[in-house]
Design a protein around this motif. Structure first.
Motif, PDB file in Angstrom:
ATOM      1  N   TYR A  66      48.991 104.162  -1.631  1.00  0.00           N
ATOM      2  CA  TYR A  66      49.235 103.198  -0.562  1.00  0.00           C
ATOM      3  C   TYR A  66      49.632 101.823  -1.108  1.00  0.00           C
ATOM      4  N   PHE A  67      49.387 101.601  -2.414  1.00  0.00           N
ATOM      5  CA  PHE A  67      49.721 100.302  -2.997  1.00  0.00           C
ATOM      6  C   PHE A  67      51.229 100.075  -3.041  1.00  0.00           C
ATOM      7  N   LYS A  68      51.961 101.155  -3.360  1.00  0.00           N
ATOM      8  CA  LYS A  68      53.412 101.071  -3.515  1.00  0.00           C
ATOM      9  C   LYS A  68      53.781  99.982  -4.529  1.00  0.00           C
ATOM     10  N   GLU A  69      54.796  99.185  -4.261  1.00  0.00           N
ATOM     11  CA  GLU A  69      55.251  98.231  -5.272  1.00  0.00           C
ATOM     12  C   GLU A  69      54.401  96.961  -5.343  1.00  0.00           C
ATOM     13  N   LYS A  70      53.858  96.518  -4.211  1.00  0.00           N
ATOM     14  CA  LYS A  70      53.200  95.212  -4.178  1.00  0.00           C
ATOM     15  C   LYS A  70      51.679  95.276  -4.177  1.00  0.00           C
ATOM     16  N   GLY A  71      51.090  96.339  -3.676  1.00  0.00           N
ATOM     17  CA  GLY A  71      49.643  96.400  -3.506  1.00  0.00           C
ATOM     18  C   GLY A  71      48.884  96.521  -4.804  1.00  0.00           C
ATOM     19  N   GLY A  72      47.556  96.519  -4.692  1.00  0.00           N
ATOM     20  CA  GLY A  72      46.733  96.629  -5.885  1.00  0.00           C
ATOM     21  C   GLY A  72      45.286  96.274  -5.613  1.00  0.00           C
ATOM     22  N   ILE A  73      44.626  95.729  -6.640  1.00  0.00           N
ATOM     23  CA  ILE A  73      43.219  95.367  -6.567  1.00  0.00           C
ATOM     24  C   ILE A  73      43.085  93.853  -6.453  1.00  0.00           C
ATOM     25  N   THR A  74      42.239  93.406  -5.538  1.00  0.00           N
ATOM     26  CA  THR A  74      41.860  92.004  -5.462  1.00  0.00           C
ATOM     27  C   THR A  74      40.347  91.914  -5.620  1.00  0.00           C
ATOM     28  N   LEU A  93      41.665  97.512 -17.460  1.00  0.00           N
ATOM     29  CA  LEU A  93      41.766  98.923 -17.086  1.00  0.00           C
ATOM     30  C   LEU A  93      42.783  99.113 -15.964  1.00  0.00           C
ATOM     31  N   ALA A  94      42.822  98.162 -15.040  1.00  0.00           N
ATOM     32  CA  ALA A  94      43.784  98.245 -13.944  1.00  0.00           C
ATOM     33  C   ALA A  94      45.214  98.206 -14.469  1.00  0.00           C
ATOM     34  N   LYS A  95      45.491  97.328 -15.420  1.00  0.00           N
ATOM     35  CA  LYS A  95      46.847  97.225 -15.966  1.00  0.00           C
ATOM     36  C   LYS A  95      47.221  98.482 -16.734  1.00  0.00           C
ATOM     37  N   GLU A  96      46.245  99.143 -17.349  1.00  0.00           N
ATOM     38  CA  GLU A  96      46.517 100.423 -18.018  1.00  0.00           C
ATOM     39  C   GLU A  96      46.956 101.480 -17.017  1.00  0.00           C
ATOM     40  N   GLU A  97      46.534 101.321 -15.765  1.00  0.00           N
ATOM     41  CA  GLU A  97      46.929 102.232 -14.690  1.00  0.00           C
ATOM     42  C   GLU A  97      48.112 101.687 -13.889  1.00  0.00           C
ATOM     43  N   ASN A  98      48.700 100.589 -14.385  1.00  0.00           N
ATOM     44  CA  ASN A  98      49.844  99.950 -13.730  1.00  0.00           C
ATOM     45  C   ASN A  98      49.501  99.522 -12.300  1.00  0.00           C
ATOM     46  N   ILE A  99      48.318  98.940 -12.139  1.00  0.00           N
ATOM     47  CA  ILE A  99      47.856  98.456 -10.836  1.00  0.00           C
ATOM     48  C   ILE A  99      47.921  96.935 -10.825  1.00  0.00           C
ATOM     49  N   ASN A 100      48.526  96.380  -9.779  1.00  0.00           N
ATOM     50  CA  ASN A 100      48.613  94.939  -9.607  1.00  0.00           C
ATOM     51  C   ASN A 100      47.212  94.340  -9.436  1.00  0.00           C
ATOM     52  N   THR A 101      46.991  93.161 -10.026  1.00  0.00           N
ATOM     53  CA  THR A 101      45.668  92.544  -9.998  1.00  0.00           C
ATOM     54  C   THR A 101      45.728  91.135  -9.421  1.00  0.00           C
ATOM     55  N   ALA A 102      44.721  90.799  -8.613  1.00  0.00           N
ATOM     56  CA  ALA A 102      44.597  89.448  -8.065  1.00  0.00           C
ATOM     57  C   ALA A 102      43.131  89.065  -8.040  1.00  0.00           C
ATOM     58  N   VAL A 103      42.857  87.796  -8.298  1.00  0.00           N
ATOM     59  CA  VAL A 103      41.490  87.286  -8.202  1.00  0.00           C
ATOM     60  C   VAL A 103      41.463  86.166  -7.186  1.00  0.00           C
ATOM     61  N   ASP A 104      40.538  86.263  -6.245  1.00  0.00           N
ATOM     62  CA  ASP A 104      40.354  85.274  -5.180  1.00  0.00           C
ATOM     63  C   ASP A 104      39.178  84.394  -5.591  1.00  0.00           C
ATOM     64  N   THR A 105      39.470  83.165  -6.006  1.00  0.00           N
ATOM     65  CA  THR A 105      38.452  82.312  -6.616  1.00  0.00           C
ATOM     66  C   THR A 105      38.520  80.896  -6.072  1.00  0.00           C
ATOM     67  N   ALA A 106      37.367  80.206  -6.094  1.00  0.00           N
ATOM     68  CA  ALA A 106      37.339  78.776  -5.798  1.00  0.00           C
ATOM     69  C   ALA A 106      37.432  77.962  -7.077  1.00  0.00           C
TER      70      ALA A 106
END
Length: 243
Positions: A66-74, A93-106
């Motif tokens: 369901y991630f397709k080109e833009k989705g991933g883990i936040t 580990l996410a990048k080893e699986e070619n998964i986009n990564t985002a961190v939501d931080t203050a």
């Protein structure tokens, strides 16, 4: 490495915490005490479910179609940078699986002091997007609404820009921030940077008040109202008038 992190909860098929469909991980622990926080149940550290990074990746991989080109883990929170060792391993580990990564931080834990700084530099290698929530541009007001300074958070903005890391900015609009003077000051600050890809205005809401009541914490914004449509648009127009 088999780092484990204290996880508050998960959300699947999230659509507003990064591009595309996201697998959202809420980590436990936060040192800020934002007056408008809708997740006060994530404040306490060393609580929640202790899970290793590889197990989370395996769980996230179920949704990879369901991630397709833009989705991933936040990864959100709480404050995910308080568990930076775990976050580094998870994103590696996410990048080893070619998964986009985002961190939501203050950004509150950010410092140039070691060992945090070297770890943060390492984290940037595996992070595609930083969703940075700037609570207030004025340091004194920032302290009033969060109990923390914004000076180190400001420094983090500059570092992310120098490092060419993509940033989305979020800004909660409520009585303390719904002031044109501060909005123009924030716009001028953000206009310095070329790496900011989106600026979002988040109107105040009271959906998390029941959590404060349940935890027995006094909620100081009991009379706060949601900003009007006009004031929301005003803030969006000011902050997004970037040159």
């Amino acid at each position: 490495m088999n780092n484990k992190g204290y996880v508050h909860s998960f959300e699947t098929f999230a659509s507003s915490d990064g591009p595309g469909v996201r697998f959202l991980v809420f980590l436990q622990g936060c040192d800020m005490r934002c007056l408008f926080c809708h997740n006060p149940d994530t404040w306490k550290k060393n609580q929640g479910e202790l899970i290793d990074a590889s197990s989370i990746i395996e769980r996230a991989k179920r949704y990879k179609p369901y991630f397709k080109e833009k989705g991933g883990i936040t990864v959100s929170g709480g404050e995910p940078l308080l568990q930076i060792d775990f976050l580094i391993e998870l994103f590696k580990l996410a990048k080893e699986e070619n998964i986009n990564t985002a961190v939501d931080t203050a950004g509150q834990p950010f410092t140039y002091e070691e060992p945090f700084y070297s770890k943060f530099v390492e984290l940037m290698k595996y992070t595609d997007l930083f969703i940075l929530d700037l609570k207030h541009i004025d340091d004194n007001v920032h302290k009033k609404i969060t109990s923390c300074s914004n000076k180190n958070i400001i420094e983090m903005f500059y570092l992310l820009d120098r490092s060419n890391k993509n940033v989305w900015v979020r800004h909660v609009l409520f009585s303390y921030t719904d002031d044109d003077k501060y909005l123009y000051e924030m716009r001028d600050f953000l206009n310095q940077f070329t790496n900011i890809k989106r600026i979002e205005v988040l109107p105040y809401h009271s959906l998390g008040v029941f959590k404060w009541d349940k935890l027995g914490i006094k909620y100081q914004l009991k009379d706060e109202k949601r900003p009007s449509v006009e004031r929301i648009k005003n803030a969006e127009d000011i902050l997004n008038n970037r040159k």
